[in-house]
Design a protein around this motif. Sequence first.
Motif, PDB file in Angstrom:
ATOM      1  N   UNK A 189       4.406  -8.812   4.386  1.00  0.00           N
ATOM      2  CA  UNK A 189       5.955  -8.831   4.153  1.00  0.00           C
ATOM      3  C   UNK A 189       6.344 -10.157   3.592  1.00  0.00           C
ATOM      4  N   UNK A 190       7.326 -10.287   2.652  1.00  0.00           N
ATOM      5  CA  UNK A 190       7.804 -11.603   2.040  1.00  0.00           C
ATOM      6  C   UNK A 190       8.360 -12.381   3.041  1.00  0.00           C
ATOM      7  N   UNK A 191       9.323 -11.658   3.885  1.00  0.00           N
ATOM      8  CA  UNK A 191      10.167 -12.426   4.698  1.00  0.00           C
ATOM      9  C   UNK A 191      10.133 -11.668   5.991  1.00  0.00           C
ATOM     10  N   UNK A 192      10.324 -12.456   7.212  1.00  0.00           N
ATOM     11  CA  UNK A 192      10.888 -11.877   8.466  1.00  0.00           C
ATOM     12  C   UNK A 192      11.794 -10.888   8.532  1.00  0.00           C
ATOM     13  N   UNK A 193      12.629 -11.071   7.874  1.00  0.00           N
ATOM     14  CA  UNK A 193      13.966  -9.982   7.798  1.00  0.00           C
ATOM     15  C   UNK A 193      13.414  -8.663   7.032  1.00  0.00           C
ATOM     16  N   UNK A 194      12.294  -8.730   6.518  1.00  0.00           N
ATOM     17  CA  UNK A 194      12.049  -7.388   5.577  1.00  0.00           C
ATOM     18  C   UNK A 194      10.959  -6.472   6.664  1.00  0.00           C
ATOM     19  N   UNK A 195      10.492  -7.060   7.797  1.00  0.00           N
ATOM     20  CA  UNK A 195       9.439  -6.387   8.560  1.00  0.00           C
ATOM     21  C   UNK A 195      10.379  -4.994   9.566  1.00  0.00           C
ATOM     22  N   UNK A 196       9.933  -3.840   9.069  1.00  0.00           N
ATOM     23  CA  UNK A 196      10.764  -2.731   9.601  1.00  0.00           C
ATOM     24  C   UNK A 196      11.161  -2.607  10.878  1.00  0.00           C
ATOM     25  N   UNK A 197      10.205  -2.973  11.975  1.00  0.00           N
ATOM     26  CA  UNK A 197      10.517  -3.116  13.330  1.00  0.00           C
ATOM     27  C   UNK A 197      11.703  -3.889  13.434  1.00  0.00           C
ATOM     28  N   UNK A 198      11.762  -5.181  13.204  1.00  0.00           N
ATOM     29  CA  UNK A 198      12.844  -6.237  13.355  1.00  0.00           C
ATOM     30  C   UNK A 198      13.980  -5.573  12.625  1.00  0.00           C
ATOM     31  N   UNK A 199      13.931  -5.119  11.333  1.00  0.00           N
ATOM     32  CA  UNK A 199      15.195  -4.394  10.816  1.00  0.00           C
ATOM     33  C   UNK A 199      15.879  -3.565  11.645  1.00  0.00           C
ATOM     34  N   UNK A 336      10.099 -10.176  20.891  1.00  0.00           N
ATOM     35  CA  UNK A 336      11.409 -10.146  20.830  1.00  0.00           C
ATOM     36  C   UNK A 336      11.746  -9.218  19.785  1.00  0.00           C
ATOM     37  N   UNK A 337      13.236  -8.702  19.870  1.00  0.00           N
ATOM     38  CA  UNK A 337      13.586  -7.654  18.867  1.00  0.00           C
ATOM     39  C   UNK A 337      14.876  -8.318  18.087  1.00  0.00           C
ATOM     40  N   UNK A 338      14.835  -9.532  18.251  1.00  0.00           N
ATOM     41  CA  UNK A 338      15.987 -10.497  17.510  1.00  0.00           C
ATOM     42  C   UNK A 338      15.438 -11.338  16.329  1.00  0.00           C
ATOM     43  N   UNK A 339      16.036 -10.771  15.256  1.00  0.00           N
ATOM     44  CA  UNK A 339      15.671 -11.410  14.079  1.00  0.00           C
ATOM     45  C   UNK A 339      15.861 -12.915  13.898  1.00  0.00           C
ATOM     46  N   UNK A 340      16.812 -13.470  14.584  1.00  0.00           N
ATOM     47  CA  UNK A 340      16.977 -14.941  14.580  1.00  0.00           C
ATOM     48  C   UNK A 340      16.022 -15.666  15.359  1.00  0.00           C
ATOM     49  N   UNK A 341      15.631 -15.177  16.691  1.00  0.00           N
ATOM     50  CA  UNK A 341      14.453 -15.572  17.274  1.00  0.00           C
ATOM     51  C   UNK A 341      13.191 -15.630  16.569  1.00  0.00           C
ATOM     52  N   UNK A 342      13.019 -14.212  15.829  1.00  0.00           N
ATOM     53  CA  UNK A 342      11.849 -14.416  15.152  1.00  0.00           C
ATOM     54  C   UNK A 342      11.636 -15.463  14.020  1.00  0.00           C
ATOM     55  N   UNK A 343      12.848 -15.284  13.425  1.00  0.00           N
ATOM     56  CA  UNK A 343      12.962 -16.482  12.314  1.00  0.00           C
ATOM     57  C   UNK A 343      12.721 -17.880  12.843  1.00  0.00           C
ATOM     58  N   UNK A 344      13.136 -18.027  13.971  1.00  0.00           N
ATOM     59  CA  UNK A 344      12.950 -19.554  14.428  1.00  0.00           C
ATOM     60  C   UNK A 344      11.614 -19.812  14.876  1.00  0.00           C
ATOM     61  N   UNK A 345      10.971 -18.773  15.348  1.00  0.00           N
ATOM     62  CA  UNK A 345       9.464 -18.670  15.672  1.00  0.00           C
ATOM     63  C   UNK A 345       8.488 -18.973  14.530  1.00  0.00           C
ATOM     64  N   UNK A 346       8.897 -18.110  13.415  1.00  0.00           N
ATOM     65  CA  UNK A 346       8.271 -18.316  12.158  1.00  0.00           C
ATOM     66  C   UNK A 346       8.312 -19.673  11.565  1.00  0.00           C
ATOM     67  N   UNK A 347       9.521 -20.262  11.759  1.00  0.00           N
ATOM     68  CA  UNK A 347       9.536 -21.718  11.046  1.00  0.00           C
ATOM     69  C   UNK A 347       8.881 -22.719  11.856  1.00  0.00           C
ATOM     70  N   UNK A 348       8.884 -22.419  13.101  1.00  0.00           N
ATOM     71  CA  UNK A 348       8.162 -23.418  14.085  1.00  0.00           C
ATOM     72  C   UNK A 348       6.643 -23.400  13.732  1.00  0.00           C
ATOM     73  N   UNK A 375       0.469  -3.921  11.865  1.00  0.00           N
ATOM     74  CA  UNK A 375       0.451  -5.394  11.739  1.00  0.00           C
ATOM     75  C   UNK A 375       0.933  -5.899  10.569  1.00  0.00           C
ATOM     76  N   UNK A 376       1.846  -6.723  10.723  1.00  0.00           N
ATOM     77  CA  UNK A 376       2.339  -7.363   9.425  1.00  0.00           C
ATOM     78  C   UNK A 376       2.489  -8.727   9.521  1.00  0.00           C
ATOM     79  N   UNK A 377       1.754  -9.329   8.469  1.00  0.00           N
ATOM     80  CA  UNK A 377       1.670 -10.819   8.413  1.00  0.00           C
ATOM     81  C   UNK A 377       2.775 -11.054   7.300  1.00  0.00           C
ATOM     82  N   UNK A 378       3.502 -12.249   7.841  1.00  0.00           N
ATOM     83  CA  UNK A 378       4.626 -13.027   6.848  1.00  0.00           C
ATOM     84  C   UNK A 378       4.240 -14.491   6.816  1.00  0.00           C
ATOM     85  N   UNK A 379       3.987 -14.788   5.419  1.00  0.00           N
ATOM     86  CA  UNK A 379       3.657 -16.241   5.373  1.00  0.00           C
ATOM     87  C   UNK A 379       4.860 -16.683   4.307  1.00  0.00           C
TER      88      UNK A 379
END
Length: 504
Positions: A189-199, A336-348, A375-379
Amino acid sequence: MSEPIPLSRVVEVSRAVGATRSRTAKTELVAQVLRETPPAQVRTVASWLAGALPQGRVGVGWRSLADLPAPAATPSLTVGEVDDTLSALAGTTSRTTRTQLLADLFGRAGEDEQDYLRRLLLGEVRQGSLEGVLLAAGALAADVPEPTLRRAAMLAGDLPLAVEIALTSGEEVRLEPGRAIQPMLAGSAAEIEEVPQLVAGTPVVLDTKVDGIRVQVHKDPAGRVRVYTRSLDDITERVPEVVEVAEALDATTLVLDGEAIALHPDGRARPFQETGARTASSRSVEALREATPLTTFVFDVLHVDGRDLLDEPYATRREVLLELVPESSRVPGLLTSDQGEARRFFDEAVASGHEGVVVKDLDAPYAAGRRGSAWTKVKPRHTLDLVVLAVEWGSGRRRGLLSNIHLGAKGEDGELVMVGKTFKGMADETLAWQTERFLALETGREGHVVHVDPVQVVEIAVDGVQTSRRYPGGVALRFARVLRYREDKTAEQADTIETVRALG
């Protein structure tokens, strides 16, 4: 006793398979020769028709095949005889012996057989969807469902071996500690926000995507630890740190999935090339270990003490992982199920020098050898505008089309300098368009390479670059794929070599 199968029969089938575009016809042709093959040669024939040698590398390259005898007027080789010779080649380090073995082998081969053997030894068998056709043909020949054979191949770590088992014994293939299996792969997936489970707000686990050596670690009932790469090569002797982690775990038998990576003292990832050198360098392991120590990160448990976990949901496997493997040897993760938390973890993760994250479905089993949405990789995605310098004719389903493009960036003197190739990201429409486009721009040919007037700009997505002596630019693109051709840009507006190197 079954009659030996002549090499000419395999060559005949390979040529027929390569001459048809029909997948059904390919499947039937391969299935028929598998039925004709004596049990002792099934794995060999299956391997050859998948474009590989059961022996792996046998020490034969272009130079070894430069001076061969004339083709035999009456070919007489059988599959068994060729297989025995290839095993002898793999087992010798003597150049004289190798030369004699090749001369004897090719001297008994007809013209078509010599051509096939040459391509087989050089890994250049092209007949369209090699493993896909073998899977379908093996299932047809053995009268078993394709999913059954696919699972057997994943657990055997080898499709030709699974075909042999299906055709000869019909035994169920199970996970065996000590025998490598094909690893589970991730979609993208191109972005965290595009992962279906998180959406959907569904709980998932995000694992840091570590840019190291994928390692599958086995501890068998005798206590022996073996370490395999993603391609199932045994690298046990080159990675003692990984072995020590497995030996320290409180389990008699184990199968683990993870990564081994070289880190800076502050925990940031060192360049992948430094990690990769642990398996590629000729230096002693002791010297490499001192210069480039490896850290092991386990992210999945597939077997522990007689309990197979492949078909258990990831939530269950993760519970076993957390209980069995100490935190220092686990890949950093977040539930997590929270997109914000997921985004912060990705950025870190990215800020720490890692590739990104892998988002994992808690309900999914371990799909060995499969790539999907569990499994979905986001880079982070980097894009470059580069110039096409040349194009290679395709093979298989791309036969007759220009496929692999050579890519150039603007050098320090303004001249274009090659930085890589790619054939990925091209839809059928793109292949058709670029074939017409680049034939119109052709300036000359060299074998299967068509050189073109360097005027066409293409937008390329890459995961990064690495230092390389392979290309004049001194770098190589990592996982390059075509996004689109840029009709709105000229070659003068392409990215510079400095821009490309800055991604390293």
